[in-house]
Design a protein around this motif. Structure first.
Motif, PDB file in Angstrom:
ATOM      1  N   ASP A 269       0.835  -1.187   0.000  1.00 35.10           N
ATOM      2  CA  ASP A 269       0.000   0.000   0.000  1.00 35.10           C
ATOM      3  C   ASP A 269       0.873   1.241   0.000  1.00 35.10           C
ATOM      4  O   ASP A 269       2.006   1.240   0.493  1.00 35.10           O
ATOM      5  N   GLN A 270       0.341   2.317  -0.521  1.00 38.59           N
ATOM      6  CA  GLN A 270       1.108   3.556  -0.622  1.00 38.59           C
ATOM      7  C   GLN A 270       1.554   4.032   0.749  1.00 38.59           C
ATOM      8  O   GLN A 270       2.664   4.525   0.927  1.00 38.59           O
TER       9      GLN A 270
ATOM     10  N   ALA B  16      12.425   9.666  -0.513  1.00 38.80           N
ATOM     11  CA  ALA B  16      13.430  10.657  -0.160  1.00 38.80           C
ATOM     12  C   ALA B  16      12.931  11.586   0.932  1.00 38.80           C
ATOM     13  O   ALA B  16      11.810  12.090   0.894  1.00 38.80           O
ATOM     14  N   ASP B  17      13.821  11.763   1.941  1.00 41.55           N
ATOM     15  CA  ASP B  17      13.563  12.695   3.046  1.00 41.55           C
ATOM     16  C   ASP B  17      12.340  12.313   3.872  1.00 41.55           C
ATOM     17  O   ASP B  17      11.893  13.097   4.701  1.00 41.55           O
ATOM     18  N   GLY B  18      11.811  11.124   3.673  1.00 43.95           N
ATOM     19  CA  GLY B  18      10.671  10.688   4.461  1.00 43.95           C
ATOM     20  C   GLY B  18       9.424  11.491   4.260  1.00 43.95           C
ATOM     21  O   GLY B  18       8.533  11.492   5.105  1.00 43.95           O
ATOM     22  N   GLN B  19       9.297  12.169   3.128  1.00 44.83           N
ATOM     23  CA  GLN B  19       8.135  13.040   2.891  1.00 44.83           C
ATOM     24  C   GLN B  19       7.013  12.227   2.254  1.00 44.83           C
ATOM     25  O   GLN B  19       6.725  12.360   1.071  1.00 44.83           O
TER      26      GLN B  19
ATOM     27  N   HIS C 168       6.484   5.417  -9.356  1.00 44.40           N
ATOM     28  CA  HIS C 168       7.255   5.189 -10.572  1.00 44.40           C
ATOM     29  C   HIS C 168       8.401   4.205 -10.328  1.00 44.40           C
ATOM     30  O   HIS C 168       8.707   3.360 -11.171  1.00 44.40           O
ATOM     31  N   LYS C 169       9.026   4.339  -9.161  1.00 43.97           N
ATOM     32  CA  LYS C 169      10.125   3.415  -8.840  1.00 43.97           C
ATOM     33  C   LYS C 169       9.615   1.980  -8.723  1.00 43.97           C
ATOM     34  O   LYS C 169      10.224   1.049  -9.264  1.00 43.97           O
ATOM     35  N   ARG C 170       8.487   1.805  -8.069  1.00 42.88           N
ATOM     36  CA  ARG C 170       7.926   0.451  -7.932  1.00 42.88           C
ATOM     37  C   ARG C 170       7.492  -0.095  -9.290  1.00 42.88           C
ATOM     38  O   ARG C 170       7.645  -1.291  -9.558  1.00 42.88           O
ATOM     39  N   ARG C 171       6.932   0.755 -10.134  1.00 44.86           N
ATOM     40  CA  ARG C 171       6.546   0.301 -11.474  1.00 44.86           C
ATOM     41  C   ARG C 171       7.761  -0.159 -12.272  1.00 44.86           C
ATOM     42  O   ARG C 171       7.693  -1.146 -13.010  1.00 44.86           O
ATOM     43  N   ASN C 172       8.869   0.546 -12.148  1.00 47.84           N
ATOM     44  CA  ASN C 172      10.085   0.140 -12.853  1.00 47.84           C
ATOM     45  C   ASN C 172      10.597  -1.200 -12.336  1.00 47.84           C
ATOM     46  O   ASN C 172      11.072  -2.039 -13.121  1.00 47.84           O
TER      47      ASN C 172
ATOM     48  N   ASP D 112       3.949  14.182   0.956  1.00 47.37           N
ATOM     49  CA  ASP D 112       4.130  14.972  -0.249  1.00 47.37           C
ATOM     50  C   ASP D 112       3.642  14.175  -1.452  1.00 47.37           C
ATOM     51  O   ASP D 112       4.092  13.053  -1.680  1.00 47.37           O
ATOM     52  N   GLU D 113       2.764  14.761  -2.228  1.00 49.95           N
ATOM     53  CA  GLU D 113       2.188  14.055  -3.374  1.00 49.95           C
ATOM     54  C   GLU D 113       3.253  13.721  -4.405  1.00 49.95           C
ATOM     55  O   GLU D 113       3.242  12.644  -5.006  1.00 49.95           O
ATOM     56  N   ALA D 114       4.188  14.643  -4.609  1.00 52.85           N
ATOM     57  CA  ALA D 114       5.252  14.386  -5.582  1.00 52.85           C
ATOM     58  C   ALA D 114       6.104  13.199  -5.172  1.00 52.85           C
ATOM     59  O   ALA D 114       6.511  12.384  -6.005  1.00 52.85           O
ATOM     60  N   SER D 115       6.367  13.079  -3.868  1.00 49.01           N
ATOM     61  CA  SER D 115       7.167  11.950  -3.396  1.00 49.01           C
ATOM     62  C   SER D 115       6.429  10.637  -3.592  1.00 49.01           C
ATOM     63  O   SER D 115       7.030   9.613  -3.934  1.00 49.01           O
TER      64      SER D 115
END
Length: 1255
Positions: free
Chosen positions: A835-836, A843-846, A858-862, A849-852
């Protein structure tokens, strides 16, 4: 005039190419207009009287009369289709054709007009012909009705819609003919109250027809006729103005010089012109009210588009009459049309109006009323409409800047970032017109200044401000591309940009902030890339196009200009911003677009040395990966052996790598000393040096520095001690990966020795083992790096490495063992399918943050894509994909596309194995549910429903072609059945197997089985069933009942045959020796059976109590031989079982009742046998009636056969021996016996594989 307004006499002349008419200012009487027969109101023709029809012409017997036209003979009053053929060919000069018709009209206008009428009929695609008799005695409505009856309804095509070279120019020729016809007749014929009345009346009637061809063709003709009349009215108005001026000039003369005769002539001429204009107005009124008002909202989009296109021409051509709100409203309303084609015509029509600034005052009310609609159309789903809407707003902006509010402009501004290039370019032009095209008068004196003092300096700053305010900082390339066509001079003013970055601001000038300088550098880089590559950025355009000679020359000139400027300026820029990572990263990309030959020809070697020194300093100062990779790419771009600067750059690069390698070895030796715990400073030094080496190894071959040994030592120590910093491990893994890839590249490109292959093989195997160890590391980043590299190495060194004739690389092929495959799969399950909120490693434990979150996704998809690639290319076993496939529904939003594509690719490789993998994934989910809820779970629970839904989705992926997936689906059912009966119930056979509920899931795939395969699977299911199972009707047995019914649901064509004498397939094939079948039969209500019970009926050779089921009222009239009639083929099985009825054990009274009913049936069967023997000879002629499809239900209500089940096999055999039945051809399902199956019909699937007893 038309729909309220009157046509004024003064207007400007704006003519279209198709309606360009000559206008003689002195209005000479070329055609004898003053001799016309009379004037009056037009369009009054319903039916002409004989006297009126014959009042012109020379009579039928004269040459050129009714029997001849243009020298062509007319037979039987049928008109020669000459006009249509000429227009169809489109080759002849249209004016000569029209002149011939006018000449014919002067001889006999009835014949000529009849030819014109048939021309319009023929252009509509109608094969009918209007005869002279019809023309004289029938109303227009009657003629149109007659033509409609003769219209070819078999084809929907007509000339305006037909394809092919001969119809390509038909529409333009058709429109040209109408325009030329009116132009040549404008001085006399159109005022004779006959020709135009007839044509307008005909076109008005045709435009109201329900036949699309008539309506489309006549509407186009009427609109073009209207356009031509507007042009005639325009000529009349010009002549009236000239006449009025001449009259005023003559009247103002003194009495002695005034010519009274001339005044009278001028007054007479003005009167005649006014009368002509009144008639033209009446004609236009008739067309507008009779055609346009109805057809602009026609059901056909093409017709609506024609109307809007033409009204735009009228308003542009005759603005004084048509450019008012009474006509503009039609365009405004139609902008809401559902079809993009019509909306597009509205916008193009308005563009022609807004382009003329003199018309702006007449458009103010329309603009205020429909401006919001135009702005919203910039987001139209049709890109062509959106482009034209933006262009229209650009014209509105040019006409009056106050009309569009700031909010309106902002709605267009953001479209410069659109992925669709035409939309973005149009928005870029709007942006340029709004913000950049205005120039202050003060700038005129400094046009020749350059650099920071040039006029473009403020515009460049404005561009930077806009880019920053748009908050889409990653899309500078899109902004540049959008404005490239309209602001090329501004975007290519690199000298100005360079001055803004290097020079000090002038007195009173505000300097650029750090953020603005970064944006300017990024924009400058994008403009340089666009000029050097000459193609849009990624995401815009379909690919690189072939450049023209002019574009190539421009490209070379731009590259030369870029090199000459930045070869000198780049070292200075790097020196100024050397500590800013973002700026340096962008600046270091500039040398990729240099013409390196200029360094030599321009004697710029000292600037090259300065650049190399700056790059070296940047490498020593920075440890940021992006900066280091940019330095590496710059060295790679400069190290081109084709240019003389190669040696100079190569020496500088080698010196840098030597220092880095020596430093790394020295630091590593101290770092790995036993007994000493490394401090943070030592770790930082090792990491920073390793980062630099790794970044350079990515683009450069560093094999001669032998980096594998030191990296291997570092990684091995990390495994043994377990305290190695994670970043050191990550970069050491990456660097070692580059070492192996460069060695493989060297072996592949050149001849290599066996020792080289063995050394690479050993290093690769050892490296894979190290990566496998790091898969279990406690640090997630390390595990992700090890997993990614492992997937790459396994992919590269798979069996694919030998493709392309590289068999010598076979020793390098590496296949992962089961433990490695298992660890890779475990990593995916633990780190991808989460789960998300559970992912706490961004990065930075954020995490908030929606961008994070997006970046983590994207990393998991790769990661998932890397593992699925191993599955697709058969590097790992396909059954490992079961754990991936089972996540399809749960993680559909995140990974659905990847999993679906993997399923598609694996099915292409091996359909059967893919099907087995799918069913395995469902079995795994079923077992997980059992472990969680136990065997007494609720089948209506969300978990079980989710598994069923997943099975349904899996079934949909097999597509509609059942033949292609036949074996795969059958194998899927086989595995599912075996799994369902795999675990017997410990409580005995009276209780269902533990996994029986899985059949409910398996039934989702039953619809994908072919009819004959359903029967085969059904037989295979019976191998696992006992007789007691077939009788059970409790809730726990519902999955079995449901699955059996799903296998029998589509088999009615096999077991049911003729209702009312016609087979289910409409087949009437019979044996020539057979005789008509006996009639139909009715099934007694007492008879109730099931397919499974009839199966066991034969097996036990005795009669058991059947299971209660619904009984059909009508069944087959065809008897079968007992040897061919398999028990499982009972017709009763096709009727669905009602799950709410639970069959309890039958008591003795019920069994006695059933037995009595059977005896009655047997007695009825004996009577039927005797009656059939005598009756069959009397019904010989029935065979022909059946073959003609005559229903047996129509005349014969007598039940010939009352029972479908005979009491014994012997009686059926005796009956068949005495009778030859004329039967329909019933397609039986495949039999167990192959010989019997061959006798019935070909079977495209051999079920022996799933019927084999070895399973």
């Amino acid at each position: 005039m038309i729909a309220a307004p009157e046509i004024p006499t003064d207007f400007t002349l704006l003519q279209e190419s198709e309606t360009h008419f000559s206008s003689d200012t002195d209005f000479e009487d070329i055609e004898g207009k003053n001799q016309k027969q009379g004037k009056g109101k037009t369009c009054k023709k319903g039916k002409k009287g004989p006297a009126e029809k014959g009042k012109s012409g020379n009579g039928g017997g004269k040459p050129g009369g009714p029997n001849r036209m243009n020298g062509h003979h007319q037979q039987n009053g049928v008109e020669n289709m000459m006009l249509f053929e000429v227009v169809k060919m489109g080759k002849s000069a249209m004016q000569s054709v029209v002149d011939d018709w006018i000449e014919s009209y002067k001889h006999d206008r009835d014949i000529a007009l009849l030819d014109l009428i048939n021309f319009f009929i023929q252009c509509s695609g109608c094969k009918g012909v209007v005869t002279a008799e019809m023309f004289r005695h029938m109303q227009n409505s009657e003629i149109i009705r007659k033509m409609t009856e003769e219209f070819d309804e078999d084809s929907g095509d007509y000339p305006l819609t037909m394809a092919g070279p001969q119809w390509k120019k038909f529409k333009s020729s058709f429109c040209e003919f109408i325009g030329v016809l009116v132009r040549q007749c404008q001085y006399s014929i159109i005022y004779d109250e006959y020709m135009m009345d007839t044509v307008i009346s005909l076109l008005t009637g045709l435009s109201d027809s329900q036949v699309r061809a008539f309506r489309h063709t006549s509407t186009l003709a009427a609109m073009k006729l209207m356009t031509a009349l507007v042009n005639v009215a325009l000529n009349l108005s010009i002549n009236m103005d000239n006449t009025q001026r001449q009259y005023e000039a003559e009247r103002n003369k003194i009495i002695g010089k005034r010519a009274n005769d001339r005044l009278e002539l001028l007054l007479q001429k003005r009167k005649e012109l006014q009368e002509n204009q009144d008639e033209i107005e009446n004609m236009m009124n008739a067309i507008f009210k009779g055609v346009f008002v109805h057809r602009y909202r026609d059901a056909i989009a093409e017709i609506r588009a024609i109307c809007i296109e033409e009204i735009g021409i009228w308003m542009k051509m005759y603005s004084d009459a048509f450019l008012n709100d009474s006509y503009l409203k039609y365009v405004g309303w139609t902008m809401h049309d559902k079809q993009g084609e019509v909306r597009l015509k509205c916008l193009t029509a308005l563009q022609g109006l807004y382009y003329n600034k003199e018309l702006n005052s007449k458009l103010e009310l329309f603009t205020s009323r429909f401006k919001d609609r135009i702005v919203s159309m910039t987001l139209d789903k049709e890109y062509d409409v959106a482009v034209q809407a933006i262009k229209l707003l650009t014209l509105v902006l040019q006409s009056s800047e106050e009309v569009l509010t700031a909010e309106d402009c902002e709605n267009v501004y953001h479209l410069v970032y659109s992925a669709h290039r035409p939309v973005a370019v149009a928005a870029g032009e709007f942006l340029y017109k709004k913000l950049f095209s205005r120039r202050d008068p003060e700038d005129d004196g400094i046009l020749k200044r350059r650099g920071r003092q040039s006029p473009n300096a403020n515009l460049v700053k404005t561009l930077v401000f806009f880019f920053l305010e748009s908050e889409l900082h990653e899309h500078a390339a899109y902004l540049v591309d959008s404005m490239w066509d309209c602001a090329t001079d501004l975007l290519k003013d690199w000298e100005c940009m360079n001055s803004l970055l290097l020079e000090e601001p002038l007195n009173g000038e505000e300097p650029l902030t750090d953020r603005q300088e970064s944006a300017l550098i990024e924009i400058m880089l994008c403009t340089i890339r666009q000029a050097a590559e000459c193609h849009p950025p990624v995401g815009r355009g379909t690919g690189k196009r072939v450049l023209t000679a002019k574009e190539k020359k421009t490209q070379l000139d731009d590259r030369t200009k870029i090199t000459e400027l930045f070869a000198v300026a780049l070292p200075q820029l790097l020196a100024k911003y050397s500590v800013d990572a973002e700026k340096v990263t962008n600046l270091l990309q500039l040398p990729q677009y240099f013409d390196l030959e200029i360094y030599t020809t321009g004697r710029l070697e000292k600037h090259l040395d300065a650049l190399l020194r700056q790059i070296r300093d940047i490498v020593e100062k920075h440890t940021d990966i992006d900066v280091l990779e940019a330095c590496s790419k710059t060295y790679h771009a400069l190290c081109n052996e084709e240019f003389t600067i190669f040696n100079r750059v190569d020496i500088a690069r080698s010196q840098l790598i030597d220092e880095l390698a020596d430093k790394f070895n020295r630091l590593l030796e101290d770092f790995l000393q036993e007994g000493e715990e490394p401090d943070e400073d030592d770790a930082y030094q090792v990491l920073s040096t390793l980062k630099r080496i790794t970044a350079f190894h990515n683009a450069h071959d560093l094999s001669r520095w032998d980096l594998f040994g030191c990296n291997y030592k570092l990684l091995k120590t990390g495994i043994e001690n377990g305290d190695m910093p994670e970043q050191i491990v990550i970069h050491a893994l990456q660097c070692t990966h580059y070492v192996i890839l460069w060695q493989l590249a060297k072996i592949t490109e050149s001849s290599s020795t066996k020792e080289d292959l063995l050394r690479l093989k050993k290093q690769m195997r050892v490296f894979c083992q190290i990566c496998q160890h790091y898969l279990t590391n406690v640090n997630t980043a390390v595990k992700e790096q090890a997993f990614t590299i492992l997937c790459d190495v396994l992919m590269i060194f798979s069996h694919q490495i030998m493709t392309g004739g590289r068999d010598m690389l076979e020793p390098l092929v590496y296949t992962p063992d089961s433990s490695l495959q298992s660890e890779l799969l475990s990593f995916i399950l633990d780190h991808v399918f989460i789960d998300q909120d559970d992912d706490n490693n961004s990065a930075d434990g954020q995490q908030d943050d929606e961008a994070s979150k997006i970046e983590a996704l994207h990393k998991r998809r790769n990661l998932l894509a890397a593992f699925c690639k191993l599955i697709v290319y058969t590097v790992v076993e396909m059954n490992t994909a079961a754990d991936i496939f089972k996540q399809y529904m749960k993680y559909y939003n995140d990974y659905g596309d990847i999993i679906k594509e993997t399923m598609s690719k694996t099915r292409q490789i091996d359909k059967i194995q893919c099907a087995k993998t799918l069913i395995l994934s469902l079995q795994q989910l079923f077992n997980e549910m059992i472990q969680e809820n136990g065997y007494n779970f609720d089948r209506s629970s969300p978990t079980f429903s989710g598994i069923k839904e997943l099975a349904r989705r899996f079934a949909l992926t097999f597509g509609l072609d059942q033949l292609k997936t036949r074996e795969a689906i059958a194998m899927l059912h086989k595995d599912g059945i075996e799994f369902a009966f795999k675990e017997p119930n410990p409580q005995g056979e009276s209780h269902p197997p533990l996994n029986l509920a899985f059949l409910d899931i398996l039934s989702e795939f039953s619809s994908k089985l072919l009819r004959q395969d359903k029967r085969t699977v059904y037989v295979y299911l019976e191998k696992f069933m006992t007789f007691q199972m077939s009788l059970r009707r409790e809730d726990v047995w519902l999955p079995l009942m449901s699955y059996r019914n799903s296998l029998l649901a589509g088999g009615d064509d096999d077991t049911m045959s003729v209702i009312s004498g016609i087979s289910s397939r409409g087949s009437t094939v019979r044996n020539k020796k057979t005789k008509p079948a006996t009639g139909k039969r009715k099934v007694p209500e007492a008879e109730e059976s099931s397919s499974s019970d009839s199966m066991w009926l034969n097996r036990e050779q005795t009669m058991h109590t059947p299971v209660m089921m619904q009984t059909p009222q009508l069944t087959s009239t065809i008897m079968r031989e007992p040897k061919r009639l398999r028990p499982e083929e009972s017709y009763m099985g096709v009727y669905p079982m009602q799950p709410e009825h639970h069959q309890a054990p039958l008591d003795y009274n019920t069994q006695v009742t059933w037995m009595l009913a059977q005896r009655q049936q047997e007695e009825a069967a004996r009577q039927q046998e005797r009656a059939a023997m005598n009756y069959v000879k009397l019904r010989t002629n029935l065979q022909h009636a059946i073959r003609r499809g005559t229903s047996l239900m129509e005349d014969d209500e007598e039940p010939i056969v009352e029972d479908v089940m005979m009491s014994s096999e012997g009686r059926i055999e005796d009956l068949n021996e005495g009778m030859d039945f004329d039967t329909m051809d019933i397609d039986l399902p495949p039999s167990k016996n192959r010989r019997e199956r061959m006798e019935l019909k070909p079977d495209f699937f051999d079920p022996a594989s799933i019927m084999d007893e070895s399973f």
